[in-house]
Design an enzyme around this catalytic site. Structure first.
Site, PDB file in Angstrom:
ATOM      1  N   HIS A  14      36.304  12.480 -35.925  1.00 34.43           N
ATOM      2  CA  HIS A  14      36.735  12.042 -37.382  1.00 34.43           C
ATOM      3  C   HIS A  14      36.936  12.985 -38.699  1.00 34.43           C
ATOM      4  O   HIS A  14      35.981  13.224 -39.182  1.00 34.43           O
ATOM      5  CB  HIS A  14      36.107  10.516 -38.191  1.00 34.43           C
ATOM      6  CG  HIS A  14      37.107  10.050 -39.320  1.00 34.43           C
ATOM      7  ND1 HIS A  14      37.778   8.786 -39.111  1.00 34.43           N
ATOM      8  CD2 HIS A  14      38.243  10.603 -40.307  1.00 34.43           C
ATOM      9  CE1 HIS A  14      38.508   8.927 -40.405  1.00 34.43           C
ATOM     10  NE2 HIS A  14      38.679  10.134 -41.129  1.00 34.43           N
ATOM     11  N   HIS A  16      38.895  15.569 -41.392  1.00 34.61           N
ATOM     12  CA  HIS A  16      40.053  15.634 -41.850  1.00 34.61           C
ATOM     13  C   HIS A  16      40.184  17.612 -42.500  1.00 34.61           C
ATOM     14  O   HIS A  16      39.450  17.993 -43.175  1.00 34.61           O
ATOM     15  CB  HIS A  16      40.368  15.124 -43.761  1.00 34.61           C
ATOM     16  CG  HIS A  16      40.125  13.865 -43.685  1.00 34.61           C
ATOM     17  ND1 HIS A  16      41.391  12.729 -43.810  1.00 34.61           N
ATOM     18  CD2 HIS A  16      38.729  12.892 -43.105  1.00 34.61           C
ATOM     19  CE1 HIS A  16      40.873  11.819 -43.403  1.00 34.61           C
ATOM     20  NE2 HIS A  16      40.028  11.479 -43.341  1.00 34.61           N
ATOM     21  N   LYS A 103      46.841   6.912 -36.356  1.00 30.15           N
ATOM     22  CA  LYS A 103      45.479   5.874 -37.057  1.00 30.15           C
ATOM     23  C   LYS A 103      46.611   5.456 -37.832  1.00 30.15           C
ATOM     24  O   LYS A 103      47.313   5.457 -38.463  1.00 30.15           O
ATOM     25  CB  LYS A 103      45.604   7.310 -38.129  1.00 30.15           C
ATOM     26  CG  LYS A 103      44.383   7.158 -39.450  1.00 30.15           C
ATOM     27  CD  LYS A 103      42.816   6.788 -38.438  1.00 30.15           C
ATOM     28  CE  LYS A 103      42.412   5.892 -39.361  1.00 30.15           C
ATOM     29  NZ  LYS A 103      41.187   6.861 -40.855  1.00 30.15           N
ATOM     30  N   HIS A 142      41.416   2.524 -40.131  1.00 29.48           N
ATOM     31  CA  HIS A 142      40.667   2.241 -41.613  1.00 29.48           C
ATOM     32  C   HIS A 142      39.957   1.010 -41.529  1.00 29.48           C
ATOM     33  O   HIS A 142      41.115   0.441 -41.887  1.00 29.48           O
ATOM     34  CB  HIS A 142      40.815   3.193 -42.395  1.00 29.48           C
ATOM     35  CG  HIS A 142      40.199   3.171 -43.807  1.00 29.48           C
ATOM     36  ND1 HIS A 142      39.867   4.631 -44.332  1.00 29.48           N
ATOM     37  CD2 HIS A 142      40.067   2.557 -44.512  1.00 29.48           C
ATOM     38  CE1 HIS A 142      39.217   3.975 -45.897  1.00 29.48           C
ATOM     39  NE2 HIS A 142      38.872   2.443 -45.418  1.00 29.48           N
ATOM     40  N   HIS A 179      34.399   5.054 -39.674  1.00 25.98           N
ATOM     41  CA  HIS A 179      33.299   4.659 -40.345  1.00 25.98           C
ATOM     42  C   HIS A 179      32.786   3.344 -41.238  1.00 25.98           C
ATOM     43  O   HIS A 179      33.316   2.762 -41.962  1.00 25.98           O
ATOM     44  CB  HIS A 179      33.912   6.141 -41.861  1.00 25.98           C
ATOM     45  CG  HIS A 179      35.321   5.783 -41.989  1.00 25.98           C
ATOM     46  ND1 HIS A 179      35.753   3.854 -42.351  1.00 25.98           N
ATOM     47  CD2 HIS A 179      36.357   6.341 -42.041  1.00 25.98           C
ATOM     48  CE1 HIS A 179      37.085   4.562 -42.453  1.00 25.98           C
ATOM     49  NE2 HIS A 179      37.567   5.917 -42.221  1.00 25.98           N
ATOM     50  N   ASP A 252      34.249  11.898 -40.795  1.00 22.94           N
ATOM     51  CA  ASP A 252      35.141  11.868 -41.889  1.00 22.94           C
ATOM     52  C   ASP A 252      34.760  12.463 -42.658  1.00 22.94           C
ATOM     53  O   ASP A 252      35.087  12.716 -44.106  1.00 22.94           O
ATOM     54  CB  ASP A 252      34.648  10.585 -42.876  1.00 22.94           C
ATOM     55  CG  ASP A 252      36.158   9.898 -43.230  1.00 22.94           C
ATOM     56  OD1 ASP A 252      36.593  10.668 -43.558  1.00 22.94           O
ATOM     57  OD2 ASP A 252      35.305   9.178 -44.528  1.00 22.94           O
TER      58      ASP A 252
HETATM   59  C1  NCD Z   1      39.522  10.185 -46.630  1.00 22.66           C
HETATM   60  C2  NCD Z   1      39.977  11.861 -47.194  1.00 22.66           C
HETATM   61  O1  NCD Z   1      39.643  12.070 -48.694  1.00 22.66           O
HETATM   62  O2  NCD Z   1      41.285  11.918 -46.838  1.00 22.66           O
HETATM   63  N1  NCD Z   1      38.758   9.708 -48.102  1.00 22.66           N
HETATM   64  C3  NCD Z   1      37.471   9.358 -47.960  1.00 22.66           C
HETATM   65  O3  NCD Z   1      37.502   8.004 -48.760  1.00 22.66           O
HETATM   66  N2  NCD Z   1      37.195   8.496 -46.249  1.00 22.66           N
HETATM   67  C4  NCD Z   1      40.353   9.648 -46.185  1.00 22.66           C
HETATM   68  C5  NCD Z   1      39.801   8.407 -45.275  1.00 22.66           C
HETATM   69  O4  NCD Z   1      39.548   8.928 -44.507  1.00 22.66           O
HETATM   70  O5  NCD Z   1      39.625   7.065 -45.927  1.00 22.66           O
HETATM   71 ZN    ZN Z   2      38.878   9.621 -42.684  1.00 21.86          ZN
END
Ligand code: NCD
Ligand code: ZN
Length: 344
Positions: A14, A16, A103, A142, A179, A252
């Site tokens: 996971h 970003h 997702k 999520h 998560h 995450d």
């Molecule tokens: C994530 C993001 O910033 O893209 N933010 C978070 O608080 N985890 C998105 C997500 O996975 O919920």
């Molecule tokens: Zn995330």
């Protein structure tokens, strides 16, 4: 001689990675220790919704990777975002373009979920989930719902009945509850069949809600789902360090430029990539389970995704260092703190 541990190269299920200059800033950290990373589709301005988006985003990531000086083997694992209007045809095209998973962000629960899924149960979205099941794609969720008179801290528990329904309706669809942040979510995943697993972040193994709002508001600990109570954190540590293959790493890592965090309506997301294996080693060591770390970071995730294990290893050396206050435009997790383990 400093103590040393060697681990098979990681899978971070996971991530970003973002786009543009932020992508170039953050990708090198994950690629240092992970050979694969699930690339989350909630990018902006272009979200990853179709086969063409998947191809475009993979090319962006590969280009950023090719520009990096020290190159380790790294493969982004691509995903598409499932919205109310995602059709079985779009799933087929995304799968053909190489997406391994879809997702779901329920509407309004996190960063860039403004066009998230409204309804998990209507006939059209069920056909889409069935197409994913037939294609062998995973469904990554999520697991939170924003409902009237439901506190942000209760959103995950409110989602759990939906998870049970989905798991029952699609027994051959591999579902990952992403998560997880509560004891209730961990217990639900334990109870459900082999097709349901969960990712756990390093920050949910470290933080409680006290660390977000209990000692002054700490924007760099703000994330969705919110860190919860001590019992919840204890349970997450217990399952992450156990031998149960249903629980594996999904960091995450969610970078936001400093000014997007330190403002009146700060973005949610914690940038853990620069300290991920180092802090995980501390958590597992404290639990007396350092020998289980490799399963959590490099085996159980690959097994659930039906991927071969990565080649190559990384080493961590017990030697103190201080995490920088800022890395590029972003404040990392544990900024300014002293950590015990260093990447060799
Ligand atoms: C994530 C993001 O910033 O893209 N933010 C978070 O608080 N985890 C998105 C997500 O996975 O919920
Ligand atoms: Zn995330």
């Amino acid at each position: 001689m400093n103590e040393k541990i060697t681990l098979r190269r990681l899978d971070d299920m996971h991530c970003h990675f973002r786009i543009g200059s932020l992508l170039k800033e953050v990708l090198p950290f994950t690629a240092q220790y992970a050979s694969r990373g699930i690339a989350m589709p909630n990018t902006r301005p272009r979200a990853i919704l179709t086969g063409n988006d998947v191809i475009w985003y993979r090319d962006e990531i590969k280009r950023a990777f090719d520009e990096m000086p020290n190159r380790y083997p790294f493969e982004p694992l691509m995903t598409v975002e499932i919205r109310d209007n995602t059709t079985p045809q779009m799933i087929a095209e995304a799968h053909c373009a190489g997406a391994v998973a879809g997702k779901v962000y329920p509407l309004g629960v996190t960063t860039n979920s403004d066009e998230g899924l409204r309804d998990f149960e209507n006939k059209k979205i069920s056909e889409t989930f069935r197409a994913m099941q037939d294609a062998g794609m995973l469904l990554l969720i999520h697991g939170e719902l924003d409902r009237e008179r439901i506190l942000v801290t209760k959103r995950e528990e409110v989602f759990l009945p939906t998870l049970f329904k989905l798991a029952e309706k699609f027994p051959n669809l591999k579902i990952v509850l992403e998560h997880i942040s509560t004891k209730a979510a961990a217990e639900s995943v334990q109870q459900l069949g082999k097709n349901v697993a969960a990712t756990i972040t390093v920050h949910h193994l470290c933080l409680t809600l006290n660390d977000v709002v209990g000692y002054g508001i700490q924007p760099h600990h703000g994330c969705m789902p919110m860190p919860k109570d001590f019992d919840d954190r204890d349970m997450l540590i217990a399952v992450a360090t156990s031998d149960d293959p249903k629980f594996f790493l999904g960091s995450d890592t969610a970078p936001h430029p400093r000014e997007r965090k330190e403002c009146a309506k700060g973005a949610c997301g914690i940038y853990t990539a620069p300290v991920l294996p180092q802090v995980l080693a501390e958590v597992f060591e404290k639990a007396g389970r350092l020998d289980r770390l490799e399963n959590f970071v490099s085996r159980f995730g690959a097994d659930f995704y039906s991927l071969p294990l990565n080649d190559g290893t990384i080493s961590l050396i017990k030697s103190e260092w201080i995490v920088p206050e800022q890395i590029g435009s972003v404040v990392p997790f544990r900024a300014g703190a002293k950590l015990q383990w260093q990447l060799a």
